[in-house]
Structure formats: structure tokens, C-alpha cells
Design an enzyme around this catalytic site. Structure first.
Site, PDB file in Angstrom:
ATOM      1  N   ASP A   1      44.827  47.716  30.736  1.00 36.63           N
ATOM      2  CA  ASP A   1      45.539  46.379  31.083  1.00 36.63           C
ATOM      3  C   ASP A   1      44.379  45.085  30.532  1.00 36.63           C
ATOM      4  O   ASP A   1      43.407  45.310  31.353  1.00 36.63           O
ATOM      5  CB  ASP A   1      45.976  46.173  32.154  1.00 36.63           C
ATOM      6  N   LEU A   2      44.714  44.715  29.518  1.00 36.48           N
ATOM      7  CA  LEU A   2      43.613  43.503  29.126  1.00 36.48           C
ATOM      8  C   LEU A   2      43.937  42.333  30.022  1.00 36.48           C
ATOM      9  O   LEU A   2      44.750  41.938  30.483  1.00 36.48           O
ATOM     10  CB  LEU A   2      44.222  43.096  27.577  1.00 36.48           C
TER      11      LEU A   2
ATOM     12  N   ASP B   1      50.375  43.558  26.882  1.00 35.83           N
ATOM     13  CA  ASP B   1      48.683  43.731  26.817  1.00 35.83           C
ATOM     14  C   ASP B   1      48.500  45.113  27.574  1.00 35.83           C
ATOM     15  O   ASP B   1      47.293  45.091  27.834  1.00 35.83           O
ATOM     16  CB  ASP B   1      47.950  42.478  27.456  1.00 35.83           C
TER      17      ASP B   1
END
Length: 573
Positions: A421-422, A464
Site C-alpha cells: 500500500d503506497l 494505490d
């Protein structure tokens, strides 16, 4: 007065003969239609039911063989192959039984098929138990159950199929006997009526001869009128020739339209004379095969030479099944043009047989489905891949992960699920715009891809979030190393359009099969929990987290480290 009387007799006799012949034709046609119905019933209905019953017996035996092979082989791959074939045969058995049930109209045959269905339903749990034991490598128990129960039940099914076959054959013989009686009755009636018509015709002929002798003078006087009639007939002939010419032109125009329609639809028709091995193609087929009509010797052998080498065996098998009356000719295959271009074709055809069952000819159509195949592949790719990055999407990820867990269960290996998860992506997306955000997502996917093995699968869940599926994990520590590589790669600055640059981070959660979860949903949930747990603690201490006990151990070690420093940072949310 005397002249009119014979003429009236002739008219009455002629009318009587015409009525007699019409009656003969009508009765004969009616009887022959009945006979045709009987024969069609025997050939098209009864024989199909007999053939389907034979298939049921054959499939049942084949399933027994596959079950036996599963219980005697120690090779798991061979056992799995037999299991897959066992499942395919089961589907074929159900489909064949449904076809047979659709043909049966009621009565004893329906009751027998209902009994066969019940027997199959009763046999299914035992078969599933034998297969389950074999797949779990309990071969002795599987063989014992197979010989004690399953084979006996299967034999009862085979015996019941024999009873069904006997019933169908008796029905077929009864229908044949009725058809033979109908034929004999029709034949006798037509012979009698024909004899009567011949006798009446002979009587009328004698009267006609006498009439001709008496009316010779009258016939001479009618010559002029007949010449006039011949002139009228000549004009009529010329008119008919004109009509024929016009209709010929219309037919030629229709043929041209047919050729144009075949060209537009990428379809042609063909006819194969099996006796002489001559093959006749429409002009459109030559274009579909990239050939010139003048330079191609149309035979079945030269046609097979144009078929892709990998598909020739499949085409030959389909032709042989059609010649054996097992099924209509229907096959999809590839061809190779003289310039090496590969095209996809769909063929359909039927075989004509003589009264002895010998194949005479095949007729059919061929259609170019290359564009359809390409569209199908394109649609499949769009449905299973992310439009922005080209990576597998959620749907393909679930299918891939499910297959990986199945393989791991059989081989006893481990599978790692890694959620990435960015961090801080939303701020960059809001600050520089969606184009820059899309560019960052694409570059992030490329960097993650460079950190994993070619055999690993990288997918984008959306937004993301990325997911990595790693099979055959020998050491769980390797997953942490890979996660660290991904973290280092994503911590590097991103060069964005418009001379912008950005820095992001990544939160990674890892779940291992079977330690952390026994199924796909559990792995996804635990990996997500690991990410959320990581975010609840300082990121400088928790670059990568695993779910379950490993996460709790990591958190406890970090707490002790913080206590040693005598400083407890504020928890971030």
C-alpha cells in the site's frame, strides 16, 4: 348423334382413368409418408437412443478404469491426471444422460432412465469417497472401498444399461416390422390400382383406334387449324426462351450476390466426394485459404496440407467421427497461408451415406473466425488486467492465488501473499494532478516488478494497492528480503511530468500459507491486518510486518527497544 356418343364415352373413360391415377398417387403418397415416418423414427430416434446408451456404458467403464488407476498409482501427477479425466468423464456422462432423457417420451423407457439416474446418484458419494482417499494417498482404503462397493454399484449400472439397450432394440425391431407391413400393404394396393388403370387404358385405346378410323376425314380437315396452333406454339416457345433467358440472368445475379455475401461474412461452402476424393470449393474459400483456384489441386489431402500441423490430428479425428456417424463434422482449426500467415477457421459439415451405410460425400461450410478470436483475447485481457498498468487485476489475482493454493496443498509447499500500500500517494495526486498520479502508479508497478521473480505474480487491486503472490517459498525470511527490496525501490524519488518529483513510502503486509491462514480470504485479511498494525507503530521500526504471531512478536520487540531508549514516541494514525 352417333358421332357424339363414342366421343362422350372417351371423355368419361379418360376422366375415370385420371381419377383412378390421382387416387393411386394420393394413396401411395400417404402410405409412403407413413412408411417414411416409421423409417425416420427408427433411424433418427431409436438409433440415436441406442448410440447414447452405448456411450453411457462406455463412459461408465472408463470412469471405473480411472478410479482403479487412481488407487493403484503412487505417482501424484499421474493420479491427478486420472482425476481430471475422471471429472471430464463425469460431465460427459451427465450430458449424455440428459440427451437420452430428452429423447425418451414416457412410459417404460422414462421409468428405466429415472432408475438409472437414481442409481447414479446413489453411486456418487461412494465414488467421491474413493477419489478423496486416493487423492489423500490412502490407496489401500481407496482400493478396498472401490472393490467392496463402488465396482459393484457400477456393474449394476452397466447391467441396467444393458436392459435399457434391450428395450430400445425391441422397440426398434417393432417399428421396423410395422414399417415392413406398411410397405407391403402400399405395394399391394398400388399394384392392384395400376393393373386396373392399365386395363382401362387398354379399353380406351381400342375405342380411340376405332374413333381414329371413323374420323380420318375430320382429322384431315383439322390440319390447317393445327398449323395455326403450331404457329402459336412457336411464338409461345420464343416467349419461353425469353423468360428462361431472363431467369438465367436473375439466377446469375443471385449467385453473384451469394458470392458477395460469403465474401462479406468470410464464409464459403465446400463439397467433398469421398469416393473420388475430389474437393469442390466456392470461390470464397480459395480467398480464405490465400490460394488461387488455378494453382490448387482441390483434394482432401491437399486441404490437410494447408491445415496447421498441430491441428491436423484434431481435424482428422473429427472427420473420422463424422464418417463413423458418431457426430456431425464440426471443428475449429488453424491454417497456414503460402506466405506463412496463420488464420483461424470454423468448419461445419454433414456426411451423406448410401443404403449400406457407406459414406458418399460431405458438404459443409468454412468461416474465418480470426477476428473473433483476436477480439475474444482482447476482451479477456481487458477483463482481467488493469487498464492503467497492464498488470493483472483483482479478478485475475483471485484466480491465480486460488490455483497457487491448490498446488501448494498438493505439494506441501508455502505461498506468500504480499500487500503493498503506497504511502503519501494521495498528497502527490492532489498536488500535481491525476496525470502525475497515474505516472507514479505505473512507475511504482515497474519498480515492484523488478524486485520479484519472473514466476511471481504482481497485480493491482486498485488505487494505490499492489499485491504480490509468491509460490514455492522455502524460507519465510526470503519474503522479508523481497519486501525490503520493494521498500528501498519505492523510497527512491519519482521523476514526474512537468519537472516535478515526489517521494512516497510503502506499507507492506505479508501472510504465509498455511501458517497464517488456510485459505485465500484469510491470507488477504491477515495481510491487510499486518499493514494496519504496521501503521499503528513507528515506521522506522517496522518496515515490513507479517500477520499473526510473527507480528505480535515484532511489536513486543519494538516495545522493549523503546523502553530501553526511555522514550516512547507518539502513535501515528
Amino acid at each position: 348423334m352417333s358421332s357424339q356418343r363414342p366421343h362422350s364415352y372417351l371423355i368419361a373413360g379418360f376422366i375415370l382413368v385420371v381419377l383412378l391415377m390421382l387416387s393411386l398417387a394420393g394413396l401411395g403418397a400417404q402410405r409412403l409418408e407413413v412408411l417414411k415416418g416409421r423409417v425416420d423414427y427408427i433411424l433418427q430416434d431409436q438409433m440415436v437412443k441406442i448410440d447414447l446408451t452405448h456411450r453411457l456404458r462406455s463412459i461408465t467403464r472408463e470412469r471405473m478404469i480411472r478410479m482403479n488407476l487412481m488407487t493403484i498409482t503412487s505417482d501424484p501427477f499421474v493420479r491427478d491426471q486420472n482425476y481430471q479425466e475422471f471429472l471430464v468423464l463425469g460431465n460427459r456422462y451427465i450430458g449424455t444422460r440428459h440427451k437420452l432423457e430428452d429423447l425418451v417420451k414416457g412410459g417404460t423407457e422414462t421409468a428405466m432412465l429415472d432408475q438409472l439416474r437414481n442409481m447414479s446418484i446413489n453411486a456418487t458419494p461412494i465414488q467421491e469417497r474413493v477419489v478423496e482417499l486416493a487423492l489423500d494417498n490412502h490407496l489401500e482404503q481407496a482400493r478396498a472401498l472401490l472393490f467392496e462397493k463402488s465396482l459393484l454399484i457400477q456393474q449394476e449400472i452397466l447391467d441396467h444399461c444393458d436392459v435399457i439397450l434391450t428395450t430400445f432394440e425391441q422397440s426398434s425391431q417393432s417399428a421396423m416390422e410395422q414399417a415392413r407391413q406398411t410397405y407391403q400393404t402400399t405395394y399391394t394396393l398400388m399394384i392392384n390400382l395400376t393393373t386396373l388403370a392399365v386395363l382401362l387404358t387398354a379399353v380406351i385405346g381400342m375405342i380411340v383406334v376405332r374413333r381414329i378410323k371413323a374420323d380420318r376425314g375430320q382429322l384431315l380437315s383439322e390440319i390447317a387449324e393445327r398449323r395455326k396452333t403450331e404457329q402459336e406454339l412457336r411464338h409461345t416457345k420464343e416467349g419461353l426462351e425469353q423468360i428462361i433467358s431472363e431467369r438465367t440472368a436473375t439466377l446469375r445475379e443471385n449467385l453473384e450476390r451469394l458470392s458477395e455475401a460469403q465474401r462479406i461474412s468470410h464464409m464459403g461452402h465446400w463439397e467433398w466426394d469421398i469416393v473420388t476424393n475430389e474437393l469442390r470449393w466456392s470461390d470464397e474459400i480459395y480467398r480464405l485459404f490465400g490460394l488461387q483456384p488455378t494453382g490448387f489441386g482441390a483434394t482432401h489431402d491437399t486441404f490437410m496440407a494447408a491445415v496447421h500441423p498441430e491441428d491436423r490430428h484434431m481435424v482428422n479425428n473429427s472427420v473420422e467421427r463424422a464418417l463413423r456417424k458418431e457426430e456431425n463434422y464440426q471443428v475449429e482449426h488453424r491454417i497456414i497461408w503460402p506466405d506463412g500467415t496463420v488464420r483461424h477457421m470454423r468448419e461445419k459439415g454433414e456426411v451423406a451415406f448410401d443404403e449400406n451405410g457407406q459414406a458418399l460425400r460431405m458438404i459443409g461450410t468454412v468461416r474465418d473466425i480470426t477476428d473473433e478470436r483476436e477480439n475474444e483475447q482482447r476482451l479477456w485481457h481487458l477483463a482481467h488486467h488493469d487498464a492503467l498498468t497492464g498488470l493483472p487485476n483483482r479478478s485475475l489475482l483471485y484466480a491465480t492465488l486460488s490455483q497457487a493454493l491448490t498446488r501448494a496443498k498438493r505439494s506441501g509447499s508455502k505461498v506468500a501473499l504480499m500487500l503493498c500500500d503506497l504511502d503519501h500517494f494521495k498528497s502527490i495526486n492532489d498536488r500535481y494532478g491525476h496525470d502525475a498520479g497515474d505516472q507514479l502508479i505505473v512507475e511504482a508497478g515497474r519498480r515492484i516488478k523488478s524486485c520479484i521473480r519472473e514466476s511471481d505474480v504482481l497485480a493491482r487491486l486498485g488505487g494505490d494497492e499492489f499485491t504480490v503472490v509468491m509460490e514455492d517459498v522455502r524460507d519465510p525470511e526470503n519474503t522479508r528480503q523481497v519486501a525490503q527490496k520493494i521498500t528501498d525501490a519505492l523510497n527512491a524519488p519519482f521523476e514526474l511530468s512537468g519537472e516535478h518529483s515526489g517521494m512516497i513510502g510503502v506499507s507492506i503486509g505479508i501472510a504465509l500459507y498455511p501458517e497464517d491462514a488456510p485459505d485465500m480470504d484469510g491470507l488477504l485479511k491477515n495481510a491487510d491486518v499486518a499493514i494496519q498494525s504496521k501503521r499503528a507503530w513507528p515506521q522506522r521500526l517496522l518496515p515490513v510486518c507479517r500477520s499473526g504471531l510473527n507480528w505480535r512478536m515484532t511489536r513486543w520487540n519494538n516495545i522493549k527497544a523503546l523502553l530501553r531508549e526511555s522514550t516512547i514516541p507518539r502513535l501515528t494514525t
